[in-house]
Design an enzyme around this catalytic site. Structure first.
Site, PDB file in Angstrom:
ATOM      1  N   LEU B  76      -1.629   4.977  -0.578  1.00  0.00           N
ATOM      2  CA  LEU B  76      -1.314   6.220   0.135  1.00  0.00           C
ATOM      3  C   LEU B  76      -1.504   7.474  -0.710  1.00  0.00           C
ATOM      4  O   LEU B  76      -0.686   8.390  -0.663  1.00  0.00           O
ATOM      5  CB  LEU B  76       0.122   6.172   0.672  1.00  0.00           C
ATOM      6  CG  LEU B  76       0.372   5.186   1.813  1.00  0.00           C
ATOM      7  CD1 LEU B  76       1.861   5.137   2.146  1.00  0.00           C
ATOM      8  CD2 LEU B  76      -0.415   5.581   3.051  1.00  0.00           C
ATOM      9  N   ASN B 103      -1.837  10.772  10.809  1.00  0.00           N
ATOM     10  CA  ASN B 103      -1.234   9.513  10.398  1.00  0.00           C
ATOM     11  C   ASN B 103      -0.046   9.816   9.484  1.00  0.00           C
ATOM     12  O   ASN B 103      -0.186  10.512   8.486  1.00  0.00           O
ATOM     13  CB  ASN B 103      -2.279   8.647   9.689  1.00  0.00           C
ATOM     14  CG  ASN B 103      -1.742   7.291   9.282  1.00  0.00           C
ATOM     15  OD1 ASN B 103      -0.900   7.174   8.411  1.00  0.00           O
ATOM     16  ND2 ASN B 103      -2.238   6.248   9.934  1.00  0.00           N
ATOM     17  N   CYS B 134       1.704   0.062   6.145  1.00  0.00           N
ATOM     18  CA  CYS B 134       0.941   0.106   4.895  1.00  0.00           C
ATOM     19  C   CYS B 134       1.432  -1.001   3.974  1.00  0.00           C
ATOM     20  O   CYS B 134       2.601  -1.023   3.606  1.00  0.00           O
ATOM     21  CB  CYS B 134       1.079   1.451   4.194  1.00  0.00           C
ATOM     22  SG  CYS B 134       0.188   1.446   2.621  1.00  0.00           S
ATOM     23  N   LYS B 169       1.294   2.378  14.544  1.00  0.00           N
ATOM     24  CA  LYS B 169       0.294   1.478  13.947  1.00  0.00           C
ATOM     25  C   LYS B 169       0.982   0.249  13.369  1.00  0.00           C
ATOM     26  O   LYS B 169       1.813   0.360  12.470  1.00  0.00           O
ATOM     27  CB  LYS B 169      -0.505   2.215  12.870  1.00  0.00           C
ATOM     28  CG  LYS B 169      -1.653   1.397  12.285  1.00  0.00           C
ATOM     29  CD  LYS B 169      -2.615   2.260  11.488  1.00  0.00           C
ATOM     30  CE  LYS B 169      -3.736   1.448  10.873  1.00  0.00           C
ATOM     31  NZ  LYS B 169      -4.697   2.298  10.139  1.00  0.00           N
ATOM     32  N   ASN B 196      -3.365  -3.001  11.216  1.00  0.00           N
ATOM     33  CA  ASN B 196      -3.527  -2.538   9.844  1.00  0.00           C
ATOM     34  C   ASN B 196      -4.062  -3.728   9.040  1.00  0.00           C
ATOM     35  O   ASN B 196      -4.373  -4.782   9.603  1.00  0.00           O
ATOM     36  CB  ASN B 196      -2.172  -2.033   9.305  1.00  0.00           C
ATOM     37  CG  ASN B 196      -2.361  -1.025   8.171  1.00  0.00           C
ATOM     38  OD1 ASN B 196      -3.237  -1.181   7.320  1.00  0.00           O
ATOM     39  ND2 ASN B 196      -1.549   0.013   8.155  1.00  0.00           N
ATOM     40  N   GLY B 221     -12.328  -5.405   7.129  1.00  0.00           N
ATOM     41  CA  GLY B 221     -13.751  -5.701   7.244  1.00  0.00           C
ATOM     42  C   GLY B 221     -13.998  -6.806   8.269  1.00  0.00           C
ATOM     43  O   GLY B 221     -13.062  -7.270   8.934  1.00  0.00           O
ATOM     44  N   GLY B 247      -9.763  -3.251  13.146  1.00  0.00           N
ATOM     45  CA  GLY B 247      -9.742  -4.441  12.312  1.00  0.00           C
ATOM     46  C   GLY B 247     -11.111  -5.082  12.361  1.00  0.00           C
ATOM     47  O   GLY B 247     -11.405  -5.875  13.253  1.00  0.00           O
ATOM     48  N   GLY B 248     -11.990  -4.697  11.454  1.00  0.00           N
ATOM     49  CA  GLY B 248     -13.288  -5.340  11.333  1.00  0.00           C
ATOM     50  C   GLY B 248     -14.365  -4.882  12.285  1.00  0.00           C
ATOM     51  O   GLY B 248     -15.475  -5.407  12.266  1.00  0.00           O
ATOM     52  N   THR B 270     -13.555   0.163   7.529  1.00  0.00           N
ATOM     53  CA  THR B 270     -14.257  -0.453   6.403  1.00  0.00           C
ATOM     54  C   THR B 270     -15.779  -0.400   6.564  1.00  0.00           C
ATOM     55  O   THR B 270     -16.495  -0.206   5.581  1.00  0.00           O
ATOM     56  CB  THR B 270     -13.756  -1.896   6.243  1.00  0.00           C
ATOM     57  OG1 THR B 270     -12.325  -1.851   6.142  1.00  0.00           O
ATOM     58  CG2 THR B 270     -14.314  -2.546   5.001  1.00  0.00           C
TER      59      THR B 270
END
Lengths: 240, 310
Positions: B76, B103, B134, B169, B196, B221, B247-248, B270
């Site tokens: 962060l 965020n 996080c 989130k 996340n 990723g 997510g990916g 990512t």
């Protein structure tokens, strides 16, 4: 910065575990020695950053040591292959602030100093190079720097000598140092060398283009990204 | 007629010209991304997580990878709410006229509420993305997102502090994500963002030590996509509020897959770290993918995978 496909021209071993890769493609994005290329390699997810060792109008050269999955895969690149490269990243060294430069390289940290030496030669200044390696079979770029008519001093750990042992001698008539190598060497040089200087840092990077904050290092003016505000930092700016 | 596809999306009251947003932490506060691609093309702009105080983040190394993804433990890093309100947010609002999503990450319930109240003051913020997930800070963050009571407490406090739409989130590092999702919905969350990163680690063979200074990091990723899809699917079945899927997601096909599983919009993170043009590429490719499926409106695909099953 420029992203594009670059053709592999050659990729050959030049020292123990060290390869010299020449890629063909536009080099207009390169403005300074010390900037890096971020290369996508099959088999690993993230790009891998490499300092540019040399470039001309047709392409550029990197030297890299096989140390992990990424570099092992890169060593398999053959002429005819092409690689997705983002070129011209980072700030690079400033060759306009020295009339008598000392280039200090450790191991595979030496390559950007070759590009820097050529920049200096191009403006009529002859640098002195002090290069340290683990042993004789790890030596890179010493002959090439001599061919540029630089004075080159080499230290070998196998013979009990490190670059810091010859710093006084090497910096005698110099006005600034430019260093690239392992962090331990850079810290020792920063501590022991009385000259002002610029140091090129190496960190693990994810994006290499300033998005992720994966490569941040601490400076006296706060956290800075090695990929954008670096990789070259003034000695005085680092919080070491 | 690829050009006839309507890409507009909505996450509750928040309208997006297309469903593609950058995932927090891969866009900075806009200026970093604007050097690399045309951010005005984005459906929404999600800022990097903001904390009350400035944070340097974790020690190096902070990132490593694996064959189909990466791990990060950035921790962060951000300039803190005062700087963001004064500099980064107004600067982004000058560059980007679509919805800006802030965020928010706190270390206590009160801190989440305080940060939400600060962002509530800004006309530039369209919605709050409350980061209770996080994995890379030792207190707060994921601790709130792995306990339905704590997740509810954060949502309730933020709901009281702000009139903005609240997107929570969620962390995937839980046994049953639907419990957390329902707890947030019950306390007035307007949308849920998931997932996340997945907690993971790697070990460096040379040093024989963890590859990350923080030992653990968040896995993201392409390898995360199936897990994200499964959780978006589960949460879609469990709640009535909209879902932002992430997510990916790396291609338009991935984005559509996420949408079919239940997402009303997607965030891409990512993929942009490997290919900075990834978000623009997805926006450009979406009309063709949607047309090939026989649809003319992106929004008609939301949750389609749930229809007609027994």
């Amino acid at each position: 910065m420029r992203q594009g496909l670059y053709n592999v021209i050659s990729n050959e071993s030049v020292a123990r575990g060290v390869y010299r890769l020449r890629l063909e493609g536009s080099t207009r994005a390169l403005a300074r020695a010390g900037q890096f290329a971020d290369i996508r390699i099959d088999g690993v997810y993230l790009r891998r950053p490499f300092s540019v060792a040399d470039w001309d109008d047709e392409g550029f050269v990197i030297l890299y040591k096989v140390v992990g999955e990424g570099t092992r895969a890169l060593a398999g690149a053959r002429p005819g292959h092409s690689l997705d490269v983002i070129l011209g990243l980072g700030n690079g060294f400033d060759e306009t602030i020295s009339r008598a430069p000392l280039l200090i390289g450790g191991g595979v940290g030496a390559p950007p100093l070759y590009a820097l030496a050529k920049r200096f030669i191009g403006i009529g200044i002859k640098p002195v190079a002090l290069l340290g390696f683990a042993s004789r079979c790890d030596i890179i770029l010493a002959d090439e720097l001599r061919a540029l008519d630089c004075r080159v001093m080499v230290t070998l750990e196998s013979e009990g000598e490190r670059v810091t042992d010859r710093l006084d001698e090497a910096s005698a008539d110099r006005d600034r140092f430019y260093a690239c190598g392992p962090e331990g060497m850079l810290r020792a040089v920063k501590r022991q060398c009385g000259l002002p200087g610029q140091l090129s840092l190496e960190t693990r990077m994810a994006c290499g283009v300033g998005l992720c904050r994966g490569c941040t290092c601490m400076t006296l003016t706060g956290g800075k990204r090695v990929c954008v505000e670096g990789p070259v930092f003034d000695k005085e700016a680092l919080a070491w | 007629m690829v050009s006839a596809v309507d890409l507009s999306a909505s996450v509750g009251a928040v309208r997006l010209k297309n469903p593609v947003m950058p995932a927090s932490g891969t866009f900075g506060f806009g200026a970093d991304a604007a050097r690399l691609y045309d951010i005005t093309r984005l459906g929404g702009a999600v800022m990097k997580g903001v904390t009350k105080e400035p944070r340097f983040g974790n020690d190096q190394p902070r990132v490593t990878d694996c064959p189909a993804g990466m791990l990060n433990a950035v921790g962060l890093e951000n300039p803190g709410i005062d700087s963001v309100m004064k500099q980064e947010l107004p600067a982004l609002a000058r560059m980007y006229k679509g919805p800006i999503i802030a965020n928010v990450c706190g270390f206590t319930v009160d801190e989440y509420a305080e940060l939400a109240a600060r962002f509530d003051e800004s006309q530039d913020v369209a919605a709050l993305e409350i980061n209770i997930s996080c994995p890379n800070v030792s207190h707060g963050g994921m601790a709130f997102g792995t306990d339905s009571v704590a997740a509810a407490a954060v949502t309730r406090a933020v709901r009281r502090a702000s009139g903005k739409p609240i997107w929570v989130k969620l962390s995937p590092n839980v046994t049953d994500i639907t419990r957390i999702a329902r707890a947030c919905e019950d306390e007035g969350a307007d949308a849920l963002c998931l997932i996340n990163t997945l907690l993971g680690m790697r070990v460096d063979l040379r040093t024989r030590r963890p590859a990350l200074a923080n030992t653990f990091g968040g896995l993201s990723g392409p390898c995360a996509l199936p897990v994200a899809l499964r959780m978006v699917w589960q949460v879609y079945e469990a709640v009535r509020i909209p879902i932002v899927g992430m997510g990916g997601v790396s291609s338009a096909r991935d984005a559509v897959e996420m949408t079919l599983a239940g997402a009303s919009a997607v965030e891409i993170g990512t993929a942009a770290l490997v290919d900075p043009s990834a978000l623009i590429r997805v926006i450009d490719e979406l009309p063709r993918v949607i047309t090939e499926m026989g649809y003319a409106r992106y929004a008609d695909l939301v949750g389609k995978a749930h229809q007609g099953k027994g």
